[in-house]
Scaffold this motif. Structure first.
Motif, mmCIF file in Angstrom:
data_model
loop_
_atom_site.group_PDB
_atom_site.id
_atom_site.type_symbol
_atom_site.label_atom_id
_atom_site.label_comp_id
_atom_site.label_asym_id
_atom_site.label_seq_id
_atom_site.Cartn_x
_atom_site.Cartn_y
_atom_site.Cartn_z
ATOM 1 N N ASN A 296 0.892 -0.907 -0.119
ATOM 2 C CA ASN A 296 -0.076 -0.151 -0.300
ATOM 3 C C ASN A 296 0.874 1.345 -0.263
ATOM 4 N N THR B 59 1.398 3.739 2.358
ATOM 5 C CA THR B 59 2.060 4.577 3.358
ATOM 6 C C THR B 59 3.716 3.290 3.955
ATOM 7 N N THR C 150 -6.947 -3.369 10.672
ATOM 8 C CA THR C 150 -8.207 -2.297 11.027
ATOM 9 C C THR C 150 -7.852 -1.174 11.757
ATOM 10 N N MET D 191 -6.945 2.174 13.494
ATOM 11 C CA MET D 191 -7.073 3.209 13.476
ATOM 12 C C MET D 191 -5.870 4.225 13.803
ATOM 13 N N GLY E 90 -3.051 5.373 11.583
ATOM 14 C CA GLY E 90 -3.384 5.825 9.659
ATOM 15 C C GLY E 90 -4.786 4.891 9.055
ATOM 16 N N THR E 91 -4.182 5.123 7.733
ATOM 17 C CA THR E 91 -5.022 4.245 6.860
ATOM 18 C C THR E 91 -4.625 3.201 7.278
ATOM 19 N N THR F 24 2.418 8.557 3.872
ATOM 20 C CA THR F 24 1.475 7.987 2.868
ATOM 21 C C THR F 24 2.188 8.918 1.632
#
Length: 411
Positions: free
Chosen positions: A44, A46, A53, A55, A58-59, A228
């Motif tokens: 990804n 980042t 998951t 949070m 970040g994403t 990111t």
């Protein structure tokens, strides 16, 4: 270190030019410069990879990284880590080094590479084993990562699952949005470059499976941090971690607030526009156990039409003659899944068995473009979309490669 220049010199005979040139020949010189194209980054955009998951970093990635022991069979979903040490669990794709990642640091600075093994368990079946991480130095051959590992690693470290004081038994201390397992330092990084990281599950007992996450943070960071390379908050100096060749991931219904996967998209790979006109190969290993439908999504958010077929027999001489056999010379299979008012391509079980099978998707990139949004870097990330309403869990391995010329002319 990403370019090559070719100069050609020759002597040519002078004909009409001999009227003005007092010579029988003349020197001729031509040159061209080309730039190598790096392998496809899988992961990804980042500075963290496989954070579930969570949070607080970040994403969310919506998956963890996964590594099986060598005594687990390939059918568990780990295409390269499983099936090495035990005779009954053969795997033609096994790699003794485990899973390989590239840690890409674009600028000099003081960073730290970290890892953690998650607290999540599922009745002991997903119990975390220890992970060994071997971190190798960058060098001046940026297009060749294979020579990095010919030198001794800068760091060779074992990170075990946290104690029950941090991770209570059976996941009772685990939450979807805040992972209690601490981050552990693997290695400091001070200079820009492409570093190689090998991650291996070193336990040999059955069902000793590992779920883990990786990230790069500024040195001295004690809290949550993530940057990111894509979107309105993008930074060109953001470090990135991506899988080399294959990425093994795990997603589980209980990761999501609904208690089911529902419809979720997971980052797959970044395909730059320089690959327009080439062919993309997507390998999905063990892609749909318990999952209703699997789709491929381009950077514009559109579903991509495709056909698929199994390649285990033709590519790896594995599972030949078993039923059902979708390997060559079987014709590619096309399936459709309704989505709103349209019909899109997907992979769904429909009586097919994807257990221990590698499915190949071939995509033509003629006319391909990334998603351009004013004021932010181009989005060139492709995604995998899972649809499930039955509390499924899935361990799967993805592979993405580009077929075509690995260099492009620049001058």
């Amino acid at each position: 270190n990403e370019q090559v220049r070719v100069d050609i010199y020759t002597q040519g005979e002078v004909y009409f030019g001999g009227v003005v040139v007092d010579s029988d020949d003349i020197s001729i010189h031509r040159f061209a410069a080309a730039q190598y194209v790096f392998p496809v980054p899988m992961g990804n955009p980042t500075s963290a990879l496989g954070v579930g998951t969570d949070m607080t970093n970040g994403t969310p990635a919506n998956y963890w990284l996964r590594a099986m022991t060598e005594c687990e069979g390939r059918a568990t979903g780990d295409f390269v880590g499983a099936g090495g040490a035990c005779p009954n669990n053969t795997n033609p794709n096994h790699r003794d080094e485990g899973h390989t990642f590239i840690v890409d640091v674009p600028v000099d600075g003081a960073y730290t590479l970290q890892a953690r093994t998650t607290c999540f368990e599922n009745g002991g079946q997903q119990a975390n084993a220890g992970m060994r991480f071997r971190f190798f130095d960058a060098d001046d051959t940026a297009i060749d990562d294979n020579d990095n590992v010919l030198q001794p690693p800068l760091v060779d470290i074992q990170i075990n699952r946290p104690s029950t004081a941090i991770c209570p038994a059976n996941g009772s201390g685990w939450t979807r949005t805040n992972e209690p397992a601490p981050w552990v330092d693997i290695a400091p990084i001070f200079a820009s470059g492409r570093y190689v990281l090998q991650a291996k599950n070193t336990d040999y007992a059955a069902n000793r499976r590992s779920l883990y996450s990786l990230r790069v943070v500024p040195s001295g960071t004690t809290g949550n941090w993530m940057c990111t390379r894509q979107g309105p908050t993008a930074s060109a100096t953001c470090p990135n971690i991506f899988a080399k060749k294959y990425l093994t991931a795990y997603t589980d219904a209980r990761m999501f607030a609904s208690g089911a996967i529902g419809l979720t998209r997971l980052y797959l790979a970044e395909i730059a526009e320089i690959h327009e006109g080439k062919t993309m190969h997507i390998e999905l290993f063990d892609p749909a156990d318990g999952i209703d439908e699997v789709r491929i999504v381009d950077p514009h958010g559109d579903y991509v039409p495709f056909s698929w077929h199994s390649i285990d027999c033709s590519a790896y001489n594995y599972r030949c003659g078993t039923f059902p056999d979708f390997g060559s010379p079987s014709a590619p299979i096309t399936q459709t899944c309704p989505e709103g008012a349209t019909t899109v391509s997907c992979i769904k079980q429909d009586g097919y068995s994807f257990q221990d099978r590698t499915l190949l998707i071939v995509l033509d990139l003629d006319g391909y473009s990334c998603q351009a949004v004013t004021g932010v870097p181009e989005n060139c990330w492709w995604q995998v979309e899972y649809k499930d309403d039955n509390n499924a869990n899935e361990t799967t391995t993805w592979g993405v490669s580009i077929i075509g010329d690995p260099i492009r002319l620049t001058e």
